[in-house]
Structures are given as structure tokens and as C-alpha cells.
Design a protein around this motif. Sequence first.
Motif, PDB file in Angstrom:
ATOM      1  N   LEU A 132     -10.377   0.203  13.795  1.00  0.00           N
ATOM      2  CA  LEU A 132     -10.889  -1.686  12.936  1.00  0.00           C
ATOM      3  C   LEU A 132      -9.817  -1.605  12.243  1.00  0.00           C
ATOM      4  CD1 LEU A 132     -14.445  -1.195  12.990  1.00  0.00           C
ATOM      5  CD2 LEU A 132     -13.104  -2.054  14.619  1.00  0.00           C
ATOM      6  N   ASN A 133      -9.500  -3.003  11.190  1.00  0.00           N
ATOM      7  CA  ASN A 133      -8.481  -3.032  10.695  1.00  0.00           C
ATOM      8  C   ASN A 133      -9.599  -3.752   9.591  1.00  0.00           C
ATOM      9  OD1 ASN A 133      -6.650  -3.125   8.147  1.00  0.00           O
ATOM     10  ND2 ASN A 133      -5.850  -5.095   9.559  1.00  0.00           N
ATOM     11  N   VAL A 134      -9.766  -2.893   9.003  1.00  0.00           N
ATOM     12  CA  VAL A 134     -10.578  -3.397   7.568  1.00  0.00           C
ATOM     13  C   VAL A 134     -10.713  -3.932   5.904  1.00  0.00           C
ATOM     14  CG1 VAL A 134     -12.873  -2.458   8.997  1.00  0.00           C
ATOM     15  CG2 VAL A 134     -11.797  -1.242   6.752  1.00  0.00           C
ATOM     16  N   ALA A 135     -10.372  -4.506   5.234  1.00  0.00           N
ATOM     17  CA  ALA A 135     -10.819  -4.749   4.101  1.00  0.00           C
ATOM     18  C   ALA A 135     -11.609  -5.428   3.206  1.00  0.00           C
ATOM     19  CB  ALA A 135      -9.522  -5.999   4.399  1.00  0.00           C
ATOM     20  N   ASP A 136     -10.976  -5.265   1.581  1.00  0.00           N
ATOM     21  CA  ASP A 136     -12.046  -5.415   0.995  1.00  0.00           C
ATOM     22  C   ASP A 136     -11.834  -5.959  -0.292  1.00  0.00           C
ATOM     23  OD1 ASP A 136     -10.393  -3.789  -0.952  1.00  0.00           O
ATOM     24  OD2 ASP A 136     -11.846  -2.653  -0.783  1.00  0.00           O
ATOM     25  N   ILE A 137     -12.080  -6.376  -1.211  1.00  0.00           N
ATOM     26  CA  ILE A 137     -10.729  -7.510  -2.312  1.00  0.00           C
ATOM     27  C   ILE A 137      -9.546  -7.028  -2.958  1.00  0.00           C
ATOM     28  CG2 ILE A 137     -13.897  -8.794  -3.351  1.00  0.00           C
ATOM     29  CD1 ILE A 137     -12.569  -6.403  -5.655  1.00  0.00           C
ATOM     30  N   SER A 138      -9.883  -5.582  -2.539  1.00  0.00           N
ATOM     31  CA  SER A 138      -8.405  -4.680  -2.736  1.00  0.00           C
ATOM     32  C   SER A 138      -7.220  -4.771  -1.895  1.00  0.00           C
ATOM     33  CB  SER A 138      -8.533  -3.373  -3.826  1.00  0.00           C
ATOM     34  OG  SER A 138      -9.301  -2.681  -2.653  1.00  0.00           O
ATOM     35  N   GLY A 139      -7.940  -4.316   0.000  1.00  0.00           N
ATOM     36  CA  GLY A 139      -6.510  -4.259  -0.137  1.00  0.00           C
ATOM     37  C   GLY A 139      -7.063  -3.915   2.029  1.00  0.00           C
ATOM     38  N   SER A 140      -6.241  -3.243   2.418  1.00  0.00           N
ATOM     39  CA  SER A 140      -7.385  -2.455   4.176  1.00  0.00           C
ATOM     40  C   SER A 140      -6.560  -1.642   4.233  1.00  0.00           C
ATOM     41  CB  SER A 140      -6.012  -4.360   4.862  1.00  0.00           C
ATOM     42  OG  SER A 140      -4.996  -4.229   5.056  1.00  0.00           O
ATOM     43  N   VAL A 141      -6.882  -0.893   5.320  1.00  0.00           N
ATOM     44  CA  VAL A 141      -6.796   0.120   5.723  1.00  0.00           C
ATOM     45  C   VAL A 141      -7.151  -0.010   7.173  1.00  0.00           C
ATOM     46  CG1 VAL A 141      -9.290   0.894   5.033  1.00  0.00           C
ATOM     47  CG2 VAL A 141      -6.686   2.751   5.322  1.00  0.00           C
ATOM     48  N   LEU A 142      -6.949   1.509   8.549  1.00  0.00           N
ATOM     49  CA  LEU A 142      -7.378   1.044   9.182  1.00  0.00           C
ATOM     50  C   LEU A 142      -8.829   2.288   9.347  1.00  0.00           C
ATOM     51  CD1 LEU A 142      -4.293   2.205  11.123  1.00  0.00           C
ATOM     52  CD2 LEU A 142      -5.500  -0.525  11.257  1.00  0.00           C
ATOM     53  N   ALA A 143      -9.157   2.322  10.181  1.00  0.00           N
ATOM     54  CA  ALA A 143     -10.948   2.538  10.442  1.00  0.00           C
ATOM     55  C   ALA A 143     -11.040   3.198  11.796  1.00  0.00           C
ATOM     56  CB  ALA A 143     -12.167   2.227   9.844  1.00  0.00           C
ATOM     57  N   THR A 144     -11.248   4.162  11.073  1.00  0.00           N
ATOM     58  CA  THR A 144     -11.046   5.102  13.046  1.00  0.00           C
ATOM     59  C   THR A 144     -12.738   5.364  12.849  1.00  0.00           C
ATOM     60  OG1 THR A 144     -10.443   7.168  12.403  1.00  0.00           O
ATOM     61  CG2 THR A 144      -8.761   5.666  13.129  1.00  0.00           C
ATOM     62  N   ILE A 145     -13.383   5.312  14.319  1.00  0.00           N
ATOM     63  CA  ILE A 145     -15.310   5.157  13.808  1.00  0.00           C
ATOM     64  C   ILE A 145     -15.152   6.004  15.582  1.00  0.00           C
ATOM     65  CG2 ILE A 145     -17.022   4.546  14.259  1.00  0.00           C
ATOM     66  CD1 ILE A 145     -16.420   1.921  12.530  1.00  0.00           C
ATOM     67  N   TRP A 146     -15.649   7.373  15.396  1.00  0.00           N
ATOM     68  CA  TRP A 146     -15.907   8.297  16.628  1.00  0.00           C
ATOM     69  C   TRP A 146     -17.124   7.788  17.355  1.00  0.00           C
ATOM     70  CZ3 TRP A 146     -12.459  10.910  19.032  1.00  0.00           C
ATOM     71  CH2 TRP A 146     -10.860  11.284  17.479  1.00  0.00           C
ATOM     72  N   ASP A 147     -17.306   8.220  18.402  1.00  0.00           N
ATOM     73  CA  ASP A 147     -17.613   7.759  19.190  1.00  0.00           C
ATOM     74  C   ASP A 147     -18.637   6.617  19.196  1.00  0.00           C
ATOM     75  OD1 ASP A 147     -18.020  10.026  20.245  1.00  0.00           O
ATOM     76  OD2 ASP A 147     -18.828  10.866  18.518  1.00  0.00           O
ATOM     77  N   MET A 148     -17.669   5.569  18.964  1.00  0.00           N
ATOM     78  CA  MET A 148     -18.647   4.105  18.502  1.00  0.00           C
ATOM     79  C   MET A 148     -18.566   2.549  19.546  1.00  0.00           C
ATOM     80  SD  MET A 148     -21.126   1.312  16.181  1.00  0.00           S
ATOM     81  CE  MET A 148     -20.729   1.768  15.066  1.00  0.00           C
ATOM     82  N   GLU A 149     -19.497   2.079  20.427  1.00  0.00           N
ATOM     83  CA  GLU A 149     -19.385   1.414  21.418  1.00  0.00           C
ATOM     84  C   GLU A 149     -18.250  -0.019  20.804  1.00  0.00           C
ATOM     85  OE1 GLU A 149     -19.017   1.997  24.718  1.00  0.00           O
ATOM     86  OE2 GLU A 149     -20.303   3.828  24.018  1.00  0.00           O
ATOM     87  N   GLU A 150     -17.111  -0.644  21.314  1.00  0.00           N
ATOM     88  CA  GLU A 150     -16.073  -1.242  20.558  1.00  0.00           C
ATOM     89  C   GLU A 150     -16.945  -2.941  21.124  1.00  0.00           C
ATOM     90  OE1 GLU A 150     -11.912  -3.589  22.151  1.00  0.00           O
ATOM     91  OE2 GLU A 150     -13.110  -2.577  23.528  1.00  0.00           O
ATOM     92  N   ASN A 151     -17.768  -3.520  21.565  1.00  0.00           N
ATOM     93  CA  ASN A 151     -19.170  -4.602  21.734  1.00  0.00           C
ATOM     94  C   ASN A 151     -19.600  -4.484  20.535  1.00  0.00           C
ATOM     95  OD1 ASN A 151     -20.506  -2.755  23.056  1.00  0.00           O
ATOM     96  ND2 ASN A 151     -21.257  -3.460  24.572  1.00  0.00           N
ATOM     97  N   LEU A 152     -20.039  -3.721  19.662  1.00  0.00           N
ATOM     98  CA  LEU A 152     -20.684  -3.275  18.983  1.00  0.00           C
ATOM     99  C   LEU A 152     -20.003  -4.365  17.426  1.00  0.00           C
ATOM    100  CD1 LEU A 152     -22.539   0.399  19.503  1.00  0.00           C
ATOM    101  CD2 LEU A 152     -23.739  -1.959  20.165  1.00  0.00           C
ATOM    102  N   ILE A 153     -19.041  -4.032  17.106  1.00  0.00           N
ATOM    103  CA  ILE A 153     -18.552  -4.459  16.101  1.00  0.00           C
ATOM    104  C   ILE A 153     -17.676  -5.462  16.321  1.00  0.00           C
ATOM    105  CG2 ILE A 153     -17.501  -3.866  13.540  1.00  0.00           C
ATOM    106  CD1 ILE A 153     -18.104  -0.907  14.119  1.00  0.00           C
ATOM    107  N   SER A 154     -17.514  -6.828  15.201  1.00  0.00           N
ATOM    108  CA  SER A 154     -16.655  -7.831  15.742  1.00  0.00           C
ATOM    109  C   SER A 154     -16.210  -8.262  14.295  1.00  0.00           C
ATOM    110  CB  SER A 154     -18.053  -8.690  15.987  1.00  0.00           C
ATOM    111  OG  SER A 154     -18.294  -8.979  17.357  1.00  0.00           O
TER     112      SER A 154
END
Length: 155
Positions: A64-86
Amino acid sequence: AEYMGVGFYLFLFFFTSYFYGDMTQLITSLRPSMNDVTIICIVLENRKCSKIHSQGIDRNLLILNVADISGSVLATIWDMEENLISEGDILKLSSGKAVLHRGFLQLSLSKEGVERVGEITMLFNASPNMSDMDWKLNPDNHSTIAMIPVPRSSQ
């Protein structure tokens, strides 16, 4: 649009930290080798879900590419199904580890560290992207946690 200043954004950061019950870090404060990282972020892009064969086990790796008020970063999540996060989901990512993978900073965590806390409404900045930085040793402190981000030169 009226500029509200850094103080307003710091207030929002500390308010969300208090509201969600623990201290969270800003994405731009992440450094390689940091452990037990917690961030509140919005999903900008659900990049892909890959099947990885590791130690005789097939595992999903969601990027995932995720962000907060300061910037963004790639997040890698192990054993998570793709359709659970939008895209647009607001997530609390806990117990993460900031790692350099092929020179790119990523926040790596298991699916147990993912909690959906909202959607759509969150202030964020996509820049700077901490995953697009080169990481150099700090000349004053050679530990990996003291590495400093340097924008990548365009080639």
C-alpha cells in the motif's frame, strides 16, 4: 484557502494520538530499523497483492501507499487479503518495523497490526515520499536508526 500553520497540524497529530489511545509516529519520523512503529494513515493506493513462497509456505504480501499529515511511505502487510483494504480507508498500523528493502524504506507489518478506523476524511500530504528517499549514514552517528533521508536525484 487560508494557511493554518504548523501549530495547527501538530495539534491535529497530538489529538489523533490521544484519541486513538497511544502515541503514534509521523511518517517523516520513520528511520530504518525502527521497531514497534504505530501510525495513523490514509490509503492512497492499493498497489498489489503478491503471492510469496517463503520457507515452504505460500503467503500474501499486500503493498500500500499510505500517508499522514507529514508525508507518505510504502506499507507492506503480510498475510492480508487485497480486497479487505480500499483506497481512502483510514488505518491504524501498529507493531510495524521500518525496513530498507532494496534501498527503499517500507513499513512492514502483519495483518494483526492493521485496524480500520475510518474512511475518506483525513488531512494528508503525499510528499515527501519517504520510500523515494536515499538513506545515508549520519556522519555524527553511524547507527542505522540515525540514517538521514536525502531526496533521490533524477536520472
